[in-house]
Design an enzyme around this catalytic site. Structure first.
Site, PDB file in Angstrom:
ATOM      1  N   GLN A   1     -15.228  77.588  -9.923  1.00 27.08           N
ATOM      2  CA  GLN A   1     -15.860  77.255 -11.259  1.00 27.08           C
ATOM      3  C   GLN A   1     -15.248  78.060 -12.383  1.00 27.08           C
ATOM      4  OE1 GLN A   1     -17.419  74.388 -12.280  1.00 27.08           O
ATOM      5  NE2 GLN A   1     -18.008  73.873  -9.992  1.00 27.08           N
TER       6      GLN A   1
ATOM      7  N   GLY B   1      -8.334  72.413  -7.971  1.00 32.48           N
ATOM      8  CA  GLY B   1      -7.617  71.443  -9.199  1.00 32.48           C
ATOM      9  C   GLY B   1      -8.425  70.921  -9.813  1.00 32.48           C
ATOM     10  N   HIS B   2      -9.409  69.809  -9.322  1.00 29.19           N
ATOM     11  CA  HIS B   2     -10.159  68.918 -10.247  1.00 29.19           C
ATOM     12  C   HIS B   2     -11.218  69.578 -10.886  1.00 29.19           C
ATOM     13  CE1 HIS B   2     -13.959  68.256  -7.540  1.00 29.19           C
ATOM     14  NE2 HIS B   2     -13.237  68.799  -6.835  1.00 29.19           N
TER      15      HIS B   2
ATOM     16  N   THR C   1       2.677  68.391   5.079  1.00 24.41           N
ATOM     17  CA  THR C   1       3.501  68.098   3.827  1.00 24.41           C
ATOM     18  C   THR C   1       2.497  68.186   2.752  1.00 24.41           C
ATOM     19  OG1 THR C   1       4.690  66.450   5.431  1.00 24.41           O
ATOM     20  CG2 THR C   1       4.932  66.339   2.959  1.00 24.41           C
TER      21      THR C   1
ATOM     22  N   CYS D   1     -23.139  67.586  -5.063  1.00 24.32           N
ATOM     23  CA  CYS D   1     -23.169  67.364  -3.691  1.00 24.32           C
ATOM     24  C   CYS D   1     -24.393  67.504  -3.063  1.00 24.32           C
ATOM     25  CB  CYS D   1     -22.401  68.418  -2.996  1.00 24.32           C
ATOM     26  SG  CYS D   1     -20.606  69.037  -3.770  1.00 24.32           S
TER      27      CYS D   1
HETATM   28  N1  PLP Z   1     -17.174  75.812  -4.688  1.00 25.31           N
HETATM   29  C1  PLP Z   1     -17.660  75.642  -5.834  1.00 25.31           C
HETATM   30  C2  PLP Z   1     -18.444  76.501  -6.483  1.00 25.31           C
HETATM   31  C3  PLP Z   1     -17.554  74.092  -6.362  1.00 25.31           C
HETATM   32  O1  PLP Z   1     -18.350  73.937  -7.469  1.00 25.31           O
HETATM   33  C4  PLP Z   1     -17.044  73.352  -5.545  1.00 25.31           C
HETATM   34  C5  PLP Z   1     -17.100  71.712  -5.923  1.00 25.31           C
HETATM   35  O2  PLP Z   1     -18.205  71.274  -6.793  1.00 25.31           O
HETATM   36  C6  PLP Z   1     -16.513  73.618  -4.366  1.00 25.31           C
HETATM   37  C7  PLP Z   1     -16.314  74.983  -3.850  1.00 25.31           C
HETATM   38  C8  PLP Z   1     -15.663  72.285  -3.569  1.00 25.31           C
HETATM   39  O3  PLP Z   1     -14.371  72.377  -4.175  1.00 25.31           O
HETATM   40  P1  PLP Z   1     -13.593  70.838  -3.589  1.00 25.31           P
HETATM   41  O4  PLP Z   1     -14.304  69.729  -4.106  1.00 25.31           O
HETATM   42  O5  PLP Z   1     -12.138  71.153  -4.106  1.00 25.31           O
HETATM   43  O6  PLP Z   1     -13.613  70.932  -1.985  1.00 25.31           O
END
Ligand code: PLP
Length: 394
Positions: free
Chosen positions: A185, A206-207, A243, A331
């Site tokens: 973050q 990346g996202h 890859t 999540c």
């Molecule tokens: N760590 C934090 C603090 C996050 O906010 C997130 C995604 O919400 C992740 C890890 C997980 O990242 P990814 O979705 O690229 O696995």
């Protein structure tokens, strides 16, 4: 809800839109430049060069050397790789230090270390105070000769609270302990210069910074002992087999360039919008409160509790206007358990249940903030009328 143009997207800690410049940089690697970067021919070699250029761009944003950048599939993979590598490096050590407010990518791994390693671990989960901050003395006291790794997030995904990871890493180093930070973050929102720190591993995704989903980075400080998580081909100098996701890596490189060039200007703009939204909500809606430290926080995040209502019900009503936000972390939504982050901060149940995370980006506008400020008081008032717990004289 109408077409995506009518969405007011304030859920950027869940994921971000791909910047147009990022998509443009990616397109050739989804179309004509499809070679395998490991191939001997010039066609593949050119693709390999694009990966290395992206590696340089990521390194520049982090104040790292390109050799210290390992491309992965996501933040979660980077987190697991760092922590499990440290545990395998020091099989004689049986202690891990982390916090009670980590993202599930770290939390769930630390909860299940025995399953993944076949060894028993003692895990210290550092407490946070009501602001979501850590007590550094308690942290120092938690470190022992048995500690294999410390894993502490740079910024919290739910509240935006920033931890003093640079200082924490220095303290770990004095004790000869490896330090990992989940900076998923923070990257792109907080200036980072890893050269000046003692951080051994850093995860990014990346996202969260306007690049695509499905690409991440593990920063691996030069000289840090390392055991790969994905074994296979010699990709990433033998540190991550498989890859490469070329187009997404190129996109991530571009996103890092953009973030580095515009961070201060964008932070100022986004912070002003966030502050207008937050102050407006807190003043127009009774029994609402901010979760998280006022200052030590990402500029884009406002986590607000509206007491005596359910976060999920608020989200559904917001959704009718096309307003996208989150209750707790994306999540954990779908479960009615209040967020583990807010519980660790001691937020009372009546407030934790009604918490909404607004997370902005540079694509938000003042008109959108005004629209949300216009709609929210009526949404909360309506839900409170239905709530058996609500008593406006309380
Ligand atoms: N760590 C934090 C603090 C996050 O906010 C997130 C995604 O919400 C992740 C890890 C997980 O990242 P990814 O979705 O690229 O696995």
């Amino acid at each position: 809800m109408g077409s995506p143009e009518h969405v007011i997207y304030m859920d950027n800690n869940a994921t971000t839109r791909i910047a147009p410049e990022v998509l443009e940089a990616m397109m050739p690697y989804l179309t004509e430049w499809y070679g395998n970067p490991s191939s001997m021919h010039t066609f593949g070699g050119r693709v390999g060069q694009a990966i290395n250029q992206a590696r340089q761009s990521v390194a520049n944003l982090l104040g790292a050397a390109p050799e210290e950048i390992v491309f992965t599939s996501c933040g979660t993979e980077s987190d697991s790789t760092a922590i499990l590598s440290a545990l395998q490096t020091y099989p004689e050590k049986n202690h891990v230090v982390t916090t009670r407010v980590e993202h599930p990518a770290v939390k769930n791994l630390c909860d299940n270390l025995e399953i993944f390693t076949g060894r028993k671990y003692h895990t210290t989960r550092l407490q946070v105070d009501a602001d979501g901050s850590i007590d550094l003395q308690r942290y120092k006291d938690s470190l022992t000769d048995e500690t294999a790794i410390v894993s502490v997030m740079w910024a919290n995904n739910e509240t935006g609270v920033i931890f003093p990871v640079e200082e924490m890493a220095r303290i770990a180093k004095e004790r000869g302990i490896l330090f990992h930070t989940d900076a998923v973050q923070a990257v792109g929102k907080v200036p980072i210069n890893l050269k000046e720190t003692a951080i051994d591993f850093l995860s990014l995704s990346g996202h969260k910074l306007h690049a695509p989903k499905g690409v991440g980075v593990l920063y691996l400080r030069k000289g840090t002992p390392f055991i790969p998580f994905l074994n296979g081909g010699h990709q990433e100098h033998g540190r991550r087999g498989g890859t490469e996701n070329v187009a997404s890596i190129v996109g991530l490189g571009k996103a890092c360039e953009l973030a580095g060039a515009k961070m201060e200007e964008e932070n100022t703009r986004v912070r002003a919008l966030r502050d207008k939204l937050e102050t407006g909500l807190l003043t127009s809606i009774p029994k609402s409160l901010r979760n998280g430290h006022a200052e030590q926080r990402l500029p884009n995040t406002a986590n607000i509790s509206f007491e005596y209502v359910e976060g999920e019900a608020i989200l559904l009503h917001m959704n009718q206007y096309g307003i996208c936000a989150s209750s707790g972390s994306a999540c954990t939504s779908g479960s009615l358990e209040p967020s583990h982050v807010l519980r660790a901060m001691g937020v009372p149940f009546t407030a934790a249940h009604g918490s909404i995370r607004f997370s902005l980006s540079v694509y938000n506008t003042e008109e959108e903030v005004d629209f949300v400020l216009d709609k929210m008081p009526a949404i909360i008032a309506k839900l409170r009328e239905l709530s058996p717990f609500w008593d406006e004289n309380k």
